[in-house]
Design a protein around this motif. Sequence first.
Motif, PDB file in Angstrom:
ATOM      1  N   ARG A  81      30.264  34.624  34.802  1.00 26.15           N
ATOM      2  CA  ARG A  81      31.728  34.668  34.827  1.00 26.15           C
ATOM      3  C   ARG A  81      32.322  34.874  33.431  1.00 26.15           C
ATOM      4  N   THR A 124      39.015  37.351  44.445  1.00 24.76           N
ATOM      5  CA  THR A 124      38.092  36.246  44.708  1.00 24.76           C
ATOM      6  C   THR A 124      38.720  35.289  45.716  1.00 24.76           C
ATOM      7  N   GLU A 170      37.214  30.153  39.948  1.00 22.11           N
ATOM      8  CA  GLU A 170      36.961  31.453  39.321  1.00 22.11           C
ATOM      9  C   GLU A 170      38.286  32.093  38.899  1.00 22.11           C
TER      10      GLU A 170
END
Lengths: 266, 381
Positions: free
Chosen positions: B182, B200, B205
């Motif tokens: 990430r 997402t 995230e």
Amino acid sequence: MRVKTQQPKDGIRSIGKMYAWGLATVCLLPIVFVSSVATTPVWQHGPWAGGFTLDWIIQSWMVISPYAFFSIKLSLLVVMVDFIIGIPTSWVLARHRFPGRDVLLSLANVPIAVPGIAMGLALIITYPLLRKSGFLLVAGHFLYTLPFFIGSLTPQLGNPSVHDAEEVAATLGANFPKRVIHVIYPKVRTSLLAAVIMVVTLSLGEFNISFFLFNPQNKPLPVELYSAYITGRLEMAAAITLWFLCFVVPAAILLERLGGSKVGQA
Amino acid sequence: MWSRGRLAASLQFDRIGFTYPGEKSFAINNVSINVKPSELVVLVGPSGCGKSTLLRIVAGLIIPDSGRLYVDGEDTVKLPPEKRCIGWVPQNYALFEHLNVTDNVGFGLRMQGVSRPERDRQVEEMLYLCRISEFAKRSVRSLSGGQRQRVAIARALAVHPRVLLLDEPLAALDPQLRTAIRSDLKQLLRESGVTSLFVTHDQHEALAIADKVIVLRSGKIEQVGTPEELWNFPANEFVAEFLNSAIVTVGTAIDECTVEFDDGLCCRTNRNVTSGQNVTLAMRKENFEISSDGFGLKAHVLSCEYSGGIYQIKVRTEKGTLLPVTSSEKLAVGSIVLVNTKENTEMAVVGAYERSVEDNWLQGWIPSTRQPRIRVSIEDS
């Protein structure tokens, strides 16, 4: 020292294995007999009573070679027609949802269910003038093989991975022809090859439609094979059968190696 | 900065609407969004909320029923995908498995007719940027999930897209790898300087990588803002619950920055409220603690889950309010504990707010220390 683990006996598996071998023997036994007939001078005297001979095989090749080449030409022509009509049809069936899609898919599969004799008869009655030209023979073989061609190609064309790759290619600047050449074709190449081999194999072996639609100038190999069975010597017929198997068996093995079990899953 | 070919573009959705054929409800309902050049915008929402549909509209893979889509001021709704110059990284990466890594990355340049020497140079640069040079000649089939993801991004970036679209690019990775990749991905997108839309359904995230987060539900925008804005000022209960993993409750303001809820439990709010008004609060586990000094509300332990060094606990007060809390000790389900708000904690008030009023807070949000928390003993309550 490694001790090998004793696997427990699986009774059902053993029975299945025996059954498979038994079935294979029953299927392969006629080929062994045909081979022995084709290589025996006079079969009535017993297998190889007068020794081993290749005369029947050589003589039979002289007889059938024109018909064998005609059958190969016919099958290649059928492949071409299947390409021209089958690929767009498969594309439409795989990529578009529209009213009547299921009906179209069922219609495309109808020739599998209709007996070849009935299809041949229907074509003769409908287009009697076309019989002499040989077009009717091509049309009959095309109708017979099209469901298998579509059945082989449609699942792969409709595969989400092909669709995703095509979409990515579009965003990377590939127009439709480039997508077909650089993305779709490599993805469906195996299915396409399997479809072609299947069409060639089916066309080479097709008898029912051919028997109704052939003319003396355009006689496919299976029809000549039939003539040999009813008019010629048994040894000659067996030798022609061997030649026929030489054409068909390699194609069938290749088809199986390419994933032929998937063929027909539209 | 990498994007020499084209400058990063702005993106504007203007009242975009779309319904899938045969469906009655909108997949995208009158969505308007502005994305600045080089901005990394994350679209987040539950499954089926329209995130991927919105991305496909930008890529040109879906034509919207209504509205306009401007890329650098140019209306692109009617342009086919191959003429939009929009990079697309689908969830499964859709790598060309008949090509090796180099040919995958160079595919777009080849399609655009870039000469071989120039193509090789650009591909090499892109392999280096995405840190996959060592795999250049390998078949993509032999790559791991993380490596495949980099190849897919390199392939999309190689054509110098005006906008890069990433549809859940981390979803196929295992949790450990996802966290590791990430930050790498965020850095990669920063280095490339490309305007990015990232989809997402993972709220952590979204908050971790975004410049701006857009929360979608049923094809509609629920809230747009920076991660800090969304965390501290959720616009409605859905955003608070989905993005903040909060439990929403209603309390009564007892002064301009204190709200009482349940049976006398008080807490400070992160923005001013009017005394006497009903206030919706987003309660997070960070706001509460198990009391060890005899002060607090009596509550039953409903669940106790271990999450590495700490237990995530849910308790229910006698008035029925559900509270999230953490503890370093395991608590038996059904046992009774005392719960209180943490010292110096502030709860997020749920509801629309005027940015101009709160602007100073948003620049660098720091919990204020306007008032000490109010403690309520069991005896008092």
